[in-house]
Write a protein that holds these residues in place. Structure first.
Motif, PDB file in Angstrom:
ATOM      1  N   GLU A  49       0.409  -1.244  -0.082  1.00 12.26           N
ATOM      2  CA  GLU A  49       0.227   0.333  -0.012  1.00 12.26           C
ATOM      3  C   GLU A  49       0.822   1.382  -0.212  1.00 12.26           C
ATOM      4  OE1 GLU A  49      -3.549   0.684  -0.107  1.00 12.26           O
ATOM      5  OE2 GLU A  49      -3.825  -1.721   0.386  1.00 12.26           O
ATOM      6  N   ASP A  50       1.199   1.805   0.776  1.00 12.57           N
ATOM      7  CA  ASP A  50       2.878   2.755   0.840  1.00 12.57           C
ATOM      8  C   ASP A  50       4.052   2.437   0.604  1.00 12.57           C
ATOM      9  OD1 ASP A  50       0.442   3.930   1.516  1.00 12.57           O
ATOM     10  OD2 ASP A  50       0.785   3.018   3.644  1.00 12.57           O
ATOM     11  N   ARG A  51       4.156   1.615  -0.228  1.00 11.73           N
ATOM     12  CA  ARG A  51       5.541   1.336  -0.555  1.00 11.73           C
ATOM     13  C   ARG A  51       5.795   1.406  -2.607  1.00 11.73           C
ATOM     14  NH1 ARG A  51       9.115   1.941   3.495  1.00 11.73           N
ATOM     15  NH2 ARG A  51       7.852   1.612   5.682  1.00 11.73           N
ATOM     16  N   LYS A  52       6.980   1.407  -2.059  1.00 10.87           N
ATOM     17  CA  LYS A  52       7.485   1.324  -3.609  1.00 10.87           C
ATOM     18  C   LYS A  52       7.985  -0.331  -4.417  1.00 10.87           C
ATOM     19  CE  LYS A  52      10.778   2.649  -7.092  1.00 10.87           C
ATOM     20  NZ  LYS A  52      12.517   3.897  -7.291  1.00 10.87           N
ATOM     21  N   LEU A  53       7.121  -0.692  -5.636  1.00 13.55           N
ATOM     22  CA  LEU A  53       7.900  -1.934  -5.778  1.00 13.55           C
ATOM     23  C   LEU A  53       8.594  -1.688  -7.702  1.00 13.55           C
ATOM     24  CD1 LEU A  53       7.508  -4.570  -7.115  1.00 13.55           C
ATOM     25  CD2 LEU A  53       4.978  -4.874  -7.679  1.00 13.55           C
ATOM     26  N   THR A  54       9.015  -2.285  -7.914  1.00 16.25           N
ATOM     27  CA  THR A  54      10.740  -1.959  -8.594  1.00 16.25           C
ATOM     28  C   THR A  54      10.654  -3.452  -9.090  1.00 16.25           C
ATOM     29  OG1 THR A  54      11.809  -0.619  -7.510  1.00 16.25           O
ATOM     30  CG2 THR A  54      12.777  -1.638  -9.755  1.00 16.25           C
ATOM     31  N   VAL A  55       9.865  -3.523 -10.606  1.00 17.16           N
ATOM     32  CA  VAL A  55       9.966  -4.680 -11.277  1.00 17.16           C
ATOM     33  C   VAL A  55      11.326  -4.860 -11.874  1.00 17.16           C
ATOM     34  CG1 VAL A  55       8.839  -6.070 -12.862  1.00 17.16           C
ATOM     35  CG2 VAL A  55       7.459  -4.396 -11.642  1.00 17.16           C
ATOM     36  N   GLY A  56      12.204  -5.583 -12.247  1.00 18.96           N
ATOM     37  CA  GLY A  56      13.592  -5.871 -12.565  1.00 18.96           C
ATOM     38  C   GLY A  56      13.807  -6.015 -13.897  1.00 18.96           C
ATOM     39  N   ALA A  57      14.365  -6.185 -14.645  1.00 15.92           N
ATOM     40  CA  ALA A  57      14.816  -6.118 -16.138  1.00 15.92           C
ATOM     41  C   ALA A  57      14.041  -7.374 -16.558  1.00 15.92           C
ATOM     42  CB  ALA A  57      15.774  -5.734 -16.838  1.00 15.92           C
ATOM     43  N   SER A  58      14.657  -9.009 -15.420  1.00 18.98           N
ATOM     44  CA  SER A  58      14.962  -9.882 -15.539  1.00 18.98           C
ATOM     45  C   SER A  58      13.376 -10.508 -15.342  1.00 18.98           C
ATOM     46  CB  SER A  58      15.652 -11.027 -15.327  1.00 18.98           C
ATOM     47  OG  SER A  58      15.554 -10.228 -14.213  1.00 18.98           O
ATOM     48  N   ALA A  59      12.350  -9.791 -14.740  1.00 18.60           N
ATOM     49  CA  ALA A  59      11.118 -10.009 -14.075  1.00 18.60           C
ATOM     50  C   ALA A  59      10.108 -10.373 -14.496  1.00 18.60           C
ATOM     51  CB  ALA A  59      10.648  -9.637 -12.797  1.00 18.60           C
ATOM     52  N   LYS A  60       8.875 -11.656 -14.306  1.00 19.77           N
ATOM     53  CA  LYS A  60       7.846 -11.689 -15.325  1.00 19.77           C
ATOM     54  C   LYS A  60       6.770 -11.509 -14.452  1.00 19.77           C
ATOM     55  CE  LYS A  60      10.831 -14.568 -19.443  1.00 19.77           C
ATOM     56  NZ  LYS A  60      10.512 -13.136 -19.595  1.00 19.77           N
ATOM     57  N   VAL A  61       5.899 -11.264 -14.353  1.00 26.17           N
ATOM     58  CA  VAL A  61       4.768 -10.872 -13.127  1.00 26.17           C
ATOM     59  C   VAL A  61       3.875 -10.868 -13.477  1.00 26.17           C
ATOM     60  CG1 VAL A  61       3.715  -9.044 -11.582  1.00 26.17           C
ATOM     61  CG2 VAL A  61       6.811  -9.108 -12.083  1.00 26.17           C
TER      62      VAL A  61
END
Length: 151
Positions: A49-61
């Motif tokens: 909720e109150d935080r940052k999510l970084t989806v890295g270059a190699s990530a598959k979400v």
């Protein structure tokens, strides 16, 4: 014999960033109160909720995402809701609907879905990005787009 003492912090809720490594695969729900950097794969729900999510270059979400801020360098399939902002970087890919107060899609990024600009969740922030000027009048706006930039 006394237990070994570690230098690991007991909690990182005030400032640390958790990391999900490239070889890790998670199915289910991730919730928490710290920033998260994902390099592996996630299927399900990510709720920060109150935080940052970084989806890295190699990530598959493949997940719905709820966070204060979302930055995408890798691949995301799912709906993103960020109270503050969403960024899709030049090699990032998002297929899903976005709801946020501020949006940035770099040249070269891939996006397919709709965008809803929702300033109600961020009423105290007056630093509205000029690149989204067409959305500056209404409190909520919706646009549908499919874009990919080429060299």
């Amino acid at each position: 014999m006394a237990p070994l003492e570690t230098n690991y912090p007991s909690t990182t809720s005030s400032g640390g960033t958790a990391r999900l490594g490239g070889s890790l695969h998670v199915k289910g729900e991730i919730t928490g109160n710290e920033d998260l950097h994902v390099d592996g794969s996630v299927e399900g729900l990510i709720q920060l909720e109150d935080r940052k999510l970084t989806v890295g270059a190699s990530a598959k979400v493949t997940a719905d995402i709820i966070a204060r801020e979302v930055v995408v360098y890798g691949n995301v399939k799912g709906n993103l809701r960020a109270r503050d902002r969403i960024e899709i970087k030049k090699d990032g890919s998002v297929v899903g609907d976005l709801t946020t107060a501020r949006i940035m899609i770099e040249d070269g990024a891939y996006f397919k879905g709709s965008i809803e600009i929702d300033k109600t969740g961020d009423a105290s922030d007056n630093s509205y990005e000029k690149s989204s000027a067409s959305y500056s009048k209404p409190t909520r706006s919706t646009a549908t787009a499919s874009t990919t930039a080429s060299d």
